[in-house]
Write an enzyme that holds these catalytic residues in place. Structure first.
Site, PDB file in Angstrom:
ATOM      1  N   ALA A  24       0.832  -1.205   0.000  1.00 34.35           N
ATOM      2  CA  ALA A  24       0.000   0.000   0.000  1.00 34.35           C
ATOM      3  C   ALA A  24       0.869   1.258   0.000  1.00 34.35           C
ATOM      4  O   ALA A  24       1.878   1.324   0.717  1.00 34.35           O
ATOM      5  CB  ALA A  24      -0.915  -0.001   1.223  1.00 34.35           C
ATOM      6  N   THR A  25       0.460   2.231  -0.756  1.00 31.40           N
ATOM      7  CA  THR A  25       1.178   3.508  -0.798  1.00 31.40           C
ATOM      8  C   THR A  25       1.298   4.139   0.591  1.00 31.40           C
ATOM      9  O   THR A  25       2.387   4.618   0.945  1.00 31.40           O
ATOM     10  CB  THR A  25       0.503   4.472  -1.789  1.00 31.40           C
ATOM     11  N   MET A  56       4.245   2.521   2.338  1.00 34.92           N
ATOM     12  CA  MET A  56       5.527   2.948   1.781  1.00 34.92           C
ATOM     13  C   MET A  56       5.890   4.342   2.303  1.00 34.92           C
ATOM     14  O   MET A  56       7.031   4.598   2.709  1.00 34.92           O
ATOM     15  CB  MET A  56       5.479   2.952   0.252  1.00 34.92           C
ATOM     16  N   MET A  73       9.038   5.690   4.635  1.00 33.39           N
ATOM     17  CA  MET A  73       9.910   6.806   4.260  1.00 33.39           C
ATOM     18  C   MET A  73      10.032   7.795   5.419  1.00 33.39           C
ATOM     19  O   MET A  73      11.132   8.262   5.738  1.00 33.39           O
ATOM     20  CB  MET A  73       9.371   7.496   3.011  1.00 33.39           C
ATOM     21  N   GLU A  74       8.909   8.101   6.065  1.00 37.46           N
ATOM     22  CA  GLU A  74       8.951   9.001   7.212  1.00 37.46           C
ATOM     23  C   GLU A  74       9.772   8.406   8.352  1.00 37.46           C
ATOM     24  O   GLU A  74      10.568   9.095   8.990  1.00 37.46           O
ATOM     25  CB  GLU A  74       7.540   9.321   7.709  1.00 37.46           C
ATOM     26  N   GLY A  96       6.740  15.235  10.746  1.00 39.26           N
ATOM     27  CA  GLY A  96       6.633  15.392   9.307  1.00 39.26           C
ATOM     28  C   GLY A  96       5.682  16.516   8.967  1.00 39.26           C
ATOM     29  O   GLY A  96       4.615  16.642   9.568  1.00 39.26           O
ATOM     30  N   HIS A 113       4.648   6.797  -6.191  1.00 41.16           N
ATOM     31  CA  HIS A 113       4.699   5.342  -5.997  1.00 41.16           C
ATOM     32  C   HIS A 113       4.668   4.759  -7.402  1.00 41.16           C
ATOM     33  O   HIS A 113       3.620   4.753  -8.057  1.00 41.16           O
ATOM     34  CB  HIS A 113       3.511   4.867  -5.154  1.00 41.16           C
ATOM     35  N   ARG A 142      10.728  17.653   7.518  1.00 40.68           N
ATOM     36  CA  ARG A 142      10.422  17.458   8.930  1.00 40.68           C
ATOM     37  C   ARG A 142      10.870  18.705   9.696  1.00 40.68           C
ATOM     38  O   ARG A 142      11.769  19.422   9.243  1.00 40.68           O
ATOM     39  CB  ARG A 142      11.129  16.222   9.497  1.00 40.68           C
TER      40      ARG A 142
END
Length: 129
Positions: free
Chosen positions: A32-33, A36, A40-41, A60, A67, A111
């Site tokens: 799922a996007t 992902m 990444m965060e 964030g 994606h 961030r």
């Protein structure tokens, strides 16, 4: 000390509960996007957290991510980040995710460094509204 050029990497194997179908972000049994993006965060947060003063954290504030390819359940995903800009409390990263087939997602993530207690208190005041 937080400096431009810092990097981090995390690896995750795609579990059935992390698919688009399970997360309700799609109908297929692929990564799922939103998962992902969360990875990444996490990669960016983990990159700088050890260098922050006690009581500080990052939150964030901006994402610009594509994606680009699907990843099946069981496959390993590697997420890399690179701290490309430091502007006071603002941190800007380049992020990339890949599986054995190549790049699956990439983009930028911003961030901000915050005082953890003050940030949480400010958020909690919204409960009183």
């Amino acid at each position: 000390m937080i400096e431009i050029g810092m990097t981090n990497q995390i690896k995750r194997a795609v579990q059935p509960e992390w698919t688009a179908a399970s997360m309700k972000s799609g109908l297929l049994e692929v990564l799922a996007t939103p998962v992902m993006i969360a990875w990444m965060e996490e990669c960016c947060m983990d990159c700088v957290q050890p260098e922050l003063e006690t009581g500080r954290s990052t939150v964030g504030t901006q994402l610009n991510v594509s994606h680009e390819a699907p990843t099946p359940v069981g496959a390993e995903v590697t997420v890399n980040c690179f701290l490309r800009e430091v502007d006071g409390r603002r941190l800007c990263f380049t992020v990339e995710a890949a599986d054995k087939g190549g790049i699956i997602g990439r983009g930028t993530h911003e961030r901000f460094i915050v005082d953890s207690v003050r940030f949480q208190q400010k958020c909690d005041r919204k409960k009183e509204l």
